[in-house]
Design an enzyme around this catalytic site. Structure first.
Site, PDB file in Angstrom:
ATOM      1  N   GLU A  46       0.852  -1.195   0.000  1.00 30.06           N
ATOM      2  CA  GLU A  46       0.000   0.000   0.000  1.00 30.06           C
ATOM      3  C   GLU A  46       0.890   1.248   0.000  1.00 30.06           C
ATOM      4  O   GLU A  46       1.979   1.232   0.590  1.00 30.06           O
ATOM      5  CB  GLU A  46      -0.857  -0.021   1.271  1.00 30.06           C
ATOM      6  CG  GLU A  46      -1.656   1.233   1.565  1.00 30.06           C
ATOM      7  CD  GLU A  46      -2.290   1.224   2.961  1.00 30.06           C
ATOM      8  OE1 GLU A  46      -1.719   0.608   3.892  1.00 30.06           O
ATOM      9  OE2 GLU A  46      -3.381   1.815   3.109  1.00 30.06           O
ATOM     10  N   ASN A 106      -7.108   6.064  -1.705  1.00 32.73           N
ATOM     11  CA  ASN A 106      -5.982   5.179  -1.406  1.00 32.73           C
ATOM     12  C   ASN A 106      -6.130   4.024  -2.390  1.00 32.73           C
ATOM     13  O   ASN A 106      -7.023   3.183  -2.212  1.00 32.73           O
ATOM     14  CB  ASN A 106      -6.075   4.701   0.054  1.00 32.73           C
ATOM     15  CG  ASN A 106      -4.854   3.920   0.492  1.00 32.73           C
ATOM     16  OD1 ASN A 106      -4.123   3.371  -0.340  1.00 32.73           O
ATOM     17  ND2 ASN A 106      -4.634   3.857   1.794  1.00 32.73           N
ATOM     18  N   LYS A 123      -9.378   1.816  -1.946  1.00 34.93           N
ATOM     19  CA  LYS A 123      -9.565   1.258  -0.596  1.00 34.93           C
ATOM     20  C   LYS A 123     -10.916   1.641  -0.012  1.00 34.93           C
ATOM     21  O   LYS A 123     -11.276   2.828   0.062  1.00 34.93           O
ATOM     22  CB  LYS A 123      -8.446   1.753   0.318  1.00 34.93           C
ATOM     23  CG  LYS A 123      -8.433   1.133   1.721  1.00 34.93           C
ATOM     24  CD  LYS A 123      -7.215   1.643   2.484  1.00 34.93           C
ATOM     25  CE  LYS A 123      -7.066   1.031   3.864  1.00 34.93           C
ATOM     26  NZ  LYS A 123      -5.848   1.552   4.551  1.00 34.93           N
ATOM     27  N   GLU A 142      -6.364   8.587   7.780  1.00 39.79           N
ATOM     28  CA  GLU A 142      -6.867   8.081   6.498  1.00 39.79           C
ATOM     29  C   GLU A 142      -8.284   8.562   6.225  1.00 39.79           C
ATOM     30  O   GLU A 142      -8.617   8.822   5.063  1.00 39.79           O
ATOM     31  CB  GLU A 142      -6.814   6.546   6.461  1.00 39.79           C
ATOM     32  CG  GLU A 142      -5.392   5.999   6.402  1.00 39.79           C
ATOM     33  CD  GLU A 142      -5.362   4.562   5.973  1.00 39.79           C
ATOM     34  OE1 GLU A 142      -4.885   3.712   6.754  1.00 39.79           O
ATOM     35  OE2 GLU A 142      -5.807   4.265   4.858  1.00 39.79           O
ATOM     36  N   CYS A 168      -4.748  -3.132   2.801  1.00 43.69           N
ATOM     37  CA  CYS A 168      -4.486  -2.985   4.232  1.00 43.69           C
ATOM     38  C   CYS A 168      -5.649  -3.327   5.162  1.00 43.69           C
ATOM     39  O   CYS A 168      -5.930  -4.489   5.376  1.00 43.69           O
ATOM     40  CB  CYS A 168      -3.953  -1.580   4.510  1.00 43.69           C
ATOM     41  SG  CYS A 168      -3.052  -1.546   6.035  1.00 43.69           S
ATOM     42  N   ASN A 193       0.318  -0.978   5.141  1.00 41.07           N
ATOM     43  CA  ASN A 193       1.214  -0.195   6.004  1.00 41.07           C
ATOM     44  C   ASN A 193       0.571  -0.248   7.381  1.00 41.07           C
ATOM     45  O   ASN A 193      -0.431   0.447   7.599  1.00 41.07           O
ATOM     46  CB  ASN A 193       1.297   1.274   5.600  1.00 41.07           C
ATOM     47  CG  ASN A 193       2.020   1.553   4.299  1.00 41.07           C
ATOM     48  OD1 ASN A 193       2.520   2.650   4.091  1.00 41.07           O
ATOM     49  ND2 ASN A 193       2.077   0.607   3.396  1.00 41.07           N
TER      50      ASN A 193
HETATM   51  N1  ING Z   1      -3.354   0.364   8.717  1.00 49.69           N
HETATM   52  C1  ING Z   1      -3.771  -0.474   9.786  1.00 49.69           C
HETATM   53  C2  ING Z   1      -4.334  -1.811   9.338  1.00 49.69           C
HETATM   54  O1  ING Z   1      -5.522  -2.001   9.222  1.00 49.69           O
HETATM   55  C3  ING Z   1      -4.913  -0.739  11.881  1.00 49.69           C
HETATM   56  C4  ING Z   1      -4.678   0.203  10.742  1.00 49.69           C
HETATM   57  C5  ING Z   1      -3.830  -1.297  12.570  1.00 49.69           C
HETATM   58  C6  ING Z   1      -6.172  -1.050  12.253  1.00 49.69           C
HETATM   59  C7  ING Z   1      -4.073  -2.189  13.618  1.00 49.69           C
HETATM   60  C8  ING Z   1      -6.435  -1.944  13.304  1.00 49.69           C
HETATM   61  C9  ING Z   1      -5.374  -2.499  14.000  1.00 49.69           C
HETATM   62  O2  ING Z   1      -3.523  -2.696   9.168  1.00 49.69           O
HETATM   63  C10 ING Z   1      -3.947   0.705   7.541  1.00 49.69           C
HETATM   64  N2  ING Z   1      -3.219   1.487   6.724  1.00 49.69           N
HETATM   65  O3  ING Z   1      -5.075   0.357   7.240  1.00 49.69           O
END
Ligand code: ING
Length: 308
Positions: A46, A106, A123, A142, A168, A193
Site C-alpha cells: 500500500e 488510497n 480502498k 486516512e 491494508c 502499512n
Molecule cells: N493500517 C492499519 C491496518 O488495518 C490498523 C490500521 C492497525 C487497524 C491495527 C487496526 C489495527 O492494518 C492501515 N493502513 O489500514
C-alpha cells in the site's frame, strides 16, 4: 491448469524526505530480483511510493496533495512500468490517487505482463480518524485524506488467473474476501502499512498485530479457497515503526512464504491455481451451501443493534 511464481516485494521504510525516484529505484531492484527467480507477478505494498503520510496532521491541503499522484503511470513511475514490461512481469502496487475532478483515494493498480494497467481498486475500509487527535501518540488520518473507494470489489482475469485487490485494513473484514470469492477469485493481493504499535493502546504490541494480520489473511484465503498475498511496507519511518510480516498464503490457509526482516525483502511462492478448485467445489461450494435468506443483516445493518 495455471501455475505462476508470485513474488511479494516487501518494502522497508520510506522517510518523508525520500523522493519517488529513490523509491522506484528500490522497487525496480526488487522487480529484477523477482524476474531472476522466475516470478511473473510482483506484489508491492500500500502507498508504495511514499512514506505513510496519514501519520502526519497537515492542515494545508496543498501540502497534503504533494503526497498524491495525478496520473499513473507518471514521470516517476514510468521506469518501473517499462522495466516490468521489458522483463515480462506483471505488477501491483498502491499509491495515493488524486483524480482530475479532485477526489482523493488510497488506490492500487494491477498490470499485465506487458506493463498495461488492467485493474484499479480504491480502498473501501478506511481506518483511523478525520480530525487531529491530541490523545494519540501519532495520527492515523486516512479518514481525513482519503474518500472511501467508489469502485467496489472486483476481479480481473489476468495472465490466466482470476485476480482481485484489496488494501491494508480491508484484509481485516471478511466481507472483502467474500465479495471477491463470489466472483471466483483465485488470488487476492493486499498491500499494507500497519503501525507496529497502537496509537491509542500502547499495550498492543507488534506480536499481537502480526498475529491478527496473519489470522485475517489466512482466514480469507481458506474461507474463499483462494491464494492471498499480504505485503508490507515496514520499518522505522521518521521514528514511527511499521510492522513487517509479509506472507503468501495458499487456498488451504497455509503460509507458503514469509518475510523475515523489516527491510526491502523479496518473498516468492510457486502457485498452482488448480489448488483453488477443491475448496470451491466442496466445502466452499457457495452455490450448494450458502443460505443467503439468513444473511440479510450483513448488508442491511451497518453497526451493532443489541435488542436482547
Ligand atoms: N493500517 C492499519 C491496518 O488495518 C490498523 C490500521 C492497525 C487497524 C491495527 C487496526 C489495527 O492494518 C492501515 N493502513 O489500514
Amino acid at each position: 491448469m495455471t501455475t505462476m511464481t508470485i513474488a511479494g516485494a516487501q518494502l522497508g521504510p520510506t522517510q518523508k524526505a525520500d523522493s519517488r525516484e529513490q523509491v522506484v529505484a528500490r522497487m525496480i531492484a526488487l522487480l529484477e530480483q523477482a524476474a531472476s527467480k522466475g516470478a511473473t507477478l510482483v506484489v508491492y505494498p500500500e502507498l508504495a511510493l511514499t512514506t505513510f503520510f496519514p501519520r502526519w496532521y497537515m492542515p494545508d491541503w496543498n501540502e497534503v496533495d504533494t503526497w498524491f499522484e495525478r496520473e499513473m503511470p507518471n514521470g516517476a513511475t514510468m521506469p518501473l512500468f517499462e522495466r516490468a514490461r521489458d522483463l515480462g512481469v506483471a505488477i501491483t502496487f498502491g499509491y495515493a490517487e488524486l483524480t482530475p475532478d479532485g477526489h482523493h483515494f488510497n488506490t492500487s493498480i494491477l498490470t499485465n505482463r506487458k506493463g498495461e494497467i488492467v485493474g484499479k481498486y480504491r480502498k473501501i475500509h478506511l481506518p483511523g480518524h478525520d480530525e487531529y487527535d491530541p490523545n494519540r501518540g501519532f495520527q492515523h488520518l486516512e479518514k481525513r485524506y482519503f474518500e472511501p473507494g467508489d469502485l467496489g470489489f472486483n476481479v480481473w482475469r489476468n495472465e490466466g488467473v482470476i485476480m482481485g485487490m484489496a488494501i491494508c485494513n480491508d484484509r481485516r473484514w471478511p466481507e472483502t474476501y467474500r465479495c471477491l470469492g463470489l466472483q471466483g477469485v483465485e488470488l487476492v493481493t493486499i498491500g499494507y502499512n500497519t503501525p507496529a504499535v497502537n496509537a491509542e493502546m500502547s499495550a498492543e504490541g507488534k506480536e499481537k498485530r502480526l498475529f491478527h494480520s496473519e489470522l485475517s489473511l489466512q482466514a480469507g484465503a481458506y474461507q474463499n479457497a483462494t491464494f492471498v498475498a499480504g505485503i508490507a511496507k515496514a520499518g522505522m519511518e521518521d521514528g514511527h515503526p511499521l510492522m513487517g510480516g509479509s506472507i503468501i498464503v495458499d487456498p488451504d490457509g497455509f503460509i507458503l512464504a514469509r518475510a523475515e526482516t523489516e527491510d526491502d525483502e523479496l518473498i516468492t511462492a510457486d502457485c498452482d491455481f488448480s489448488k483453488c478448485a477443491f475448496g470451491k467445489s466442496t466445502i466452499f461450494d457457495f452455490a450448494r451451501h450458502r443460505r443467503i435468506e439468513h444473511y440479510g443483516r450483513i448488508t442491511s445493518q451497518t453497526g451493532v443493534k443489541v435488542e436482547v
